[in-house]
Design a protein around this motif. Structure first.
Motif, PDB file in Angstrom:
ATOM      1  N   LEU A 171      11.066  -2.652  -7.450  1.00 10.78           N
ATOM      2  CA  LEU A 171      11.695  -1.379  -7.110  1.00 10.78           C
ATOM      3  C   LEU A 171      10.655  -0.497  -6.421  1.00 10.78           C
ATOM      4  O   LEU A 171      10.228   0.532  -6.941  1.00 10.78           O
ATOM      5  N   GLU A 172      10.231  -0.954  -5.250  1.00 10.30           N
ATOM      6  CA  GLU A 172       9.243  -0.239  -4.438  1.00 10.30           C
ATOM      7  C   GLU A 172       9.613  -0.375  -2.973  1.00 10.30           C
ATOM      8  O   GLU A 172      10.163  -1.388  -2.559  1.00 10.30           O
ATOM      9  N   THR A 173       9.275   0.636  -2.215  1.00  9.57           N
ATOM     10  CA  THR A 173       9.470   0.548  -0.774  1.00  9.57           C
ATOM     11  C   THR A 173       8.131   0.467  -0.044  1.00  9.57           C
ATOM     12  O   THR A 173       8.100   0.213   1.142  1.00  9.57           O
ATOM     13  N   PHE A 174       7.028   0.691  -0.763  1.00  7.58           N
ATOM     14  CA  PHE A 174       5.703   0.625  -0.147  1.00  7.58           C
ATOM     15  C   PHE A 174       5.286  -0.825   0.054  1.00  7.58           C
ATOM     16  O   PHE A 174       5.598  -1.684  -0.756  1.00  7.58           O
ATOM     17  N   SER A 175       4.551  -1.071   1.109  1.00  7.29           N
ATOM     18  CA  SER A 175       3.970  -2.398   1.314  1.00  7.29           C
ATOM     19  C   SER A 175       2.601  -2.215   1.963  1.00  7.29           C
ATOM     20  O   SER A 175       2.222  -1.101   2.343  1.00  7.29           O
ATOM     21  N   ASP A 176       1.888  -3.307   2.111  1.00 10.32           N
ATOM     22  CA  ASP A 176       0.560  -3.215   2.709  1.00 10.32           C
ATOM     23  C   ASP A 176       0.610  -2.881   4.204  1.00 10.32           C
ATOM     24  O   ASP A 176      -0.423  -2.764   4.843  1.00 10.32           O
ATOM     25  N   ARG A 177       1.779  -2.658   4.724  1.00  9.89           N
ATOM     26  CA  ARG A 177       1.923  -2.204   6.115  1.00  9.89           C
ATOM     27  C   ARG A 177       1.938  -0.683   6.214  1.00  9.89           C
ATOM     28  O   ARG A 177       1.936  -0.139   7.306  1.00  9.89           O
ATOM     29  N   ASP A 178       1.982  -0.031   5.070  1.00 12.19           N
ATOM     30  CA  ASP A 178       2.077   1.426   5.041  1.00 12.19           C
ATOM     31  C   ASP A 178       0.730   2.061   4.685  1.00 12.19           C
ATOM     32  O   ASP A 178       0.085   1.637   3.729  1.00 12.19           O
ATOM     33  N   PRO A 179       0.329   3.104   5.408  1.00 20.02           N
ATOM     34  CA  PRO A 179      -0.923   3.799   5.072  1.00 20.02           C
ATOM     35  C   PRO A 179      -0.920   4.357   3.645  1.00 20.02           C
ATOM     36  O   PRO A 179      -1.954   4.390   2.993  1.00 20.02           O
ATOM     37  N   GLU A 180       0.261   4.764   3.143  1.00 17.67           N
ATOM     38  CA  GLU A 180       0.352   5.295   1.784  1.00 17.67           C
ATOM     39  C   GLU A 180      -0.040   4.237   0.751  1.00 17.67           C
ATOM     40  O   GLU A 180      -0.640   4.545  -0.264  1.00 17.67           O
ATOM     41  N   TRP A 181       0.327   2.994   1.017  1.00 19.34           N
ATOM     42  CA  TRP A 181      -0.003   1.900   0.107  1.00 19.34           C
ATOM     43  C   TRP A 181      -1.512   1.740   0.021  1.00 19.34           C
ATOM     44  O   TRP A 181      -2.076   1.601  -1.069  1.00 19.34           O
ATOM     45  N   TRP A 182      -2.182   1.743   1.168  1.00 20.13           N
ATOM     46  CA  TRP A 182      -3.634   1.600   1.198  1.00 20.13           C
ATOM     47  C   TRP A 182      -4.312   2.776   0.522  1.00 20.13           C
ATOM     48  O   TRP A 182      -5.266   2.602  -0.247  1.00 20.13           O
ATOM     49  N   ALA A 183      -3.835   3.980   0.778  1.00 16.14           N
ATOM     50  CA  ALA A 183      -4.424   5.176   0.159  1.00 16.14           C
ATOM     51  C   ALA A 183      -4.247   5.128  -1.354  1.00 16.14           C
ATOM     52  O   ALA A 183      -5.189   5.421  -2.108  1.00 16.14           O
ATOM     53  N   PHE A 184      -3.046   4.756  -1.817  1.00 12.12           N
ATOM     54  CA  PHE A 184      -2.808   4.660  -3.253  1.00 12.12           C
ATOM     55  C   PHE A 184      -3.732   3.632  -3.891  1.00 12.12           C
ATOM     56  O   PHE A 184      -4.327   3.875  -4.933  1.00 12.12           O
TER      57      PHE A 184
END
Length: 115
Positions: A73-86
């Motif tokens: 139940l996530e929409t983030f992936s390693d393609r998103d800058p938010e994922w890397w920042a988190f």
């Protein structure tokens, strides 16, 4: 993808939580209890509450096991800058607590023997 808790309850969804530290902390989610506390419109997607196991610095992610193939139940992936920042922030937090990565898994700090 942003299905509210009330719809998950109506369709009899089986949702599980899992701690990111892999310490064997996981279990079934009580959707009705969450609906009572947060309301039926509450959505679990991208939520990362702290692990409920006392003393564990982990955070919880959710997955829907209602279908043949479970789905995070996530929409983030390693393609998103938010994922890397988190993940950078999470790594820094755990390292500050003495955790380290060994063979791709987080390892708790060594406990000192009593004197």
């Amino acid at each position: 993808m942003s299905e509210p808790i009330s719809r998950m309850i109506d369709r009899g969804a089986k949702v599980r939580w899992h701690c990111d530290l892999g310490e064997g902390h996981y279990g079934d989610v009580d959707l009705k209890r969450i609906a009572m506390a947060k309301g039926g419109d509450y959505v679990l997607i991208n939520k990362r509450p702290p692990c409920r196991i006392p003393g564990c610095p982990g955070i919880v992610t959710f997955a829907d096991y209602s279908r043949v193939y479970w789905q995070k139940l996530e929409t983030f992936s390693d393609r998103d800058p938010e994922w890397w920042a988190f993940n950078d922030q999470r790594r820094a937090e755990l390292q500050a607590l003495g955790w380290r990565v060994e063979m791709g898994k987080w390892v708790a700090p060594e406990k000192e023997a009593p004197a």
